[in-house]
Design a protein around this motif. Structure first.
Motif, short mmCIF file in Angstrom:
data_model
loop_
_atom_site.label_atom_id
_atom_site.label_comp_id
_atom_site.label_asym_id
_atom_site.label_seq_id
_atom_site.Cartn_x
_atom_site.Cartn_y
_atom_site.Cartn_z
N LEU A 8 0.85 -1.19 0.00
CA LEU A 8 0.00 0.00 0.00
C LEU A 8 0.88 1.23 0.00
O LEU A 8 1.90 1.27 0.67
CB LEU A 8 -0.90 0.01 1.24
N GLU A 9 0.45 2.24 -0.76
CA GLU A 9 1.20 3.50 -0.82
C GLU A 9 0.22 4.67 -0.82
O GLU A 9 -0.69 4.71 -1.64
CB GLU A 9 2.06 3.54 -2.10
N LYS A 10 0.42 5.59 0.13
CA LYS A 10 -0.40 6.80 0.18
C LYS A 10 0.19 7.83 -0.77
O LYS A 10 1.39 8.10 -0.73
CB LYS A 10 -0.42 7.38 1.58
N THR A 11 -0.65 8.40 -1.63
CA THR A 11 -0.21 9.46 -2.54
C THR A 11 -1.22 10.60 -2.48
O THR A 11 -2.23 10.51 -1.78
CB THR A 11 -0.11 8.95 -4.00
N ALA A 69 -0.41 -3.28 -12.80
CA ALA A 69 -0.22 -3.96 -11.51
C ALA A 69 -0.68 -3.12 -10.32
O ALA A 69 -0.45 -3.51 -9.18
CB ALA A 69 1.24 -4.33 -11.35
N ASN A 70 -1.34 -1.99 -10.56
CA ASN A 70 -1.75 -1.10 -9.48
C ASN A 70 -3.26 -0.88 -9.48
O ASN A 70 -3.90 -0.91 -10.52
CB ASN A 70 -1.06 0.26 -9.62
N LEU A 71 -3.79 -0.63 -8.29
CA LEU A 71 -5.21 -0.29 -8.14
C LEU A 71 -5.28 0.96 -7.27
O LEU A 71 -4.70 1.00 -6.19
CB LEU A 71 -5.97 -1.43 -7.47
N LEU A 72 -5.96 1.99 -7.76
CA LEU A 72 -6.05 3.26 -7.06
C LEU A 72 -7.40 3.36 -6.36
O LEU A 72 -8.45 3.16 -6.96
CB LEU A 72 -5.90 4.43 -8.03
N ILE A 73 -7.35 3.67 -5.07
CA ILE A 73 -8.55 4.01 -4.30
C ILE A 73 -8.54 5.52 -4.15
O ILE A 73 -7.64 6.07 -3.52
CB ILE A 73 -8.55 3.31 -2.93
N GLU A 115 -4.94 -5.55 6.16
CA GLU A 115 -4.08 -4.45 6.59
C GLU A 115 -4.92 -3.44 7.35
O GLU A 115 -6.13 -3.32 7.11
CB GLU A 115 -3.46 -3.73 5.38
N SER A 116 -4.29 -2.70 8.22
CA SER A 116 -4.93 -1.56 8.90
C SER A 116 -4.07 -0.34 8.66
O SER A 116 -2.85 -0.40 8.81
CB SER A 116 -5.04 -1.82 10.40
N ILE A 117 -4.71 0.75 8.25
CA ILE A 117 -3.98 1.99 8.03
C ILE A 117 -4.72 3.14 8.72
O ILE A 117 -5.91 3.05 8.98
CB ILE A 117 -3.80 2.32 6.52
N THR A 118 -3.99 4.16 9.02
CA THR A 118 -4.57 5.41 9.50
C THR A 118 -4.34 6.43 8.41
O THR A 118 -3.21 6.73 8.05
CB THR A 118 -3.92 5.87 10.81
N TYR A 119 -5.41 6.92 7.86
CA TYR A 119 -5.33 7.81 6.69
C TYR A 119 -5.42 9.25 7.12
O TYR A 119 -6.07 9.63 8.02
CB TYR A 119 -6.44 7.46 5.70
#
Length: 147
Positions: A67-70, A112-116, A143-147
């Motif tokens: 996962l990558e935040k952009t 190979a990527n999926l954007l949310i 996974e758990s993330i804090t956005y």
């Protein structure tokens, strides 16, 4: 007025029990306290638990989804070793604090990527469940993330 120690102990117990009962009643009556189950079909989902365990084991044996935040949102990078056109599945985003914000996205990859998109993800904690299959094998990653 003097209070002997026996009376003080009884009054302390009464005050403590009243304090606890106040909070129990308050939590049962308050509409802001949401007591929802994690899923609507909790018991049905529990029957599929072994299938999920097997899918998680498959995912752990291979390269994981990262996962990558952009600025555009959250990008899921699927393993480069797979043929992304054959990958099918769902990405479930669960918001523990608000059931109305939960949503699912289908996994249909053009690369190979999926954007949310960023507009779908409000600030706070999100639990992400990536369920996908490729060449007849099921994979599951949580996974758990804090956005």
């Amino acid at each position: 007025m003097k209070i002997n120690w026996g009376t003080a102990i009884v009054l302390s117990f009464i005050a403590f029990i009243s304090f606890i009962l106040y909070f129990v009643i308050q939590m049962n009556v308050d509409h802001k306290a949401n007591h929802d189950l994690v899923t609507e079909d909790y018991y049905k989902d529990a029957l599929n638990h072994q299938t999920e365990i097997n899918a998680e084991v498959n995912a752990n044996r291979h390269e994981k989804v990262t996962l990558e935040k952009t600025g555009e949102g959250l990008i899921l990078h699927f393993p480069s070793t797979i043929d992304f056109k054959k990958a099918k599945g769902t990405v479930s985003l669960y918001r523990p604090s608000n059931k109305q914000l939960d949503f699912d996205l289908p996994v249909s990859l053009s690369d190979a990527n999926l954007l949310i998109p960023d507009k779908r993800l409000l600030d706070g904690r999100w639990d992400i469940k990536i369920t996908w299959s490729h060449d007849g094998e099921d994979y599951l990653q949580k996974e758990s993330i804090t956005y």
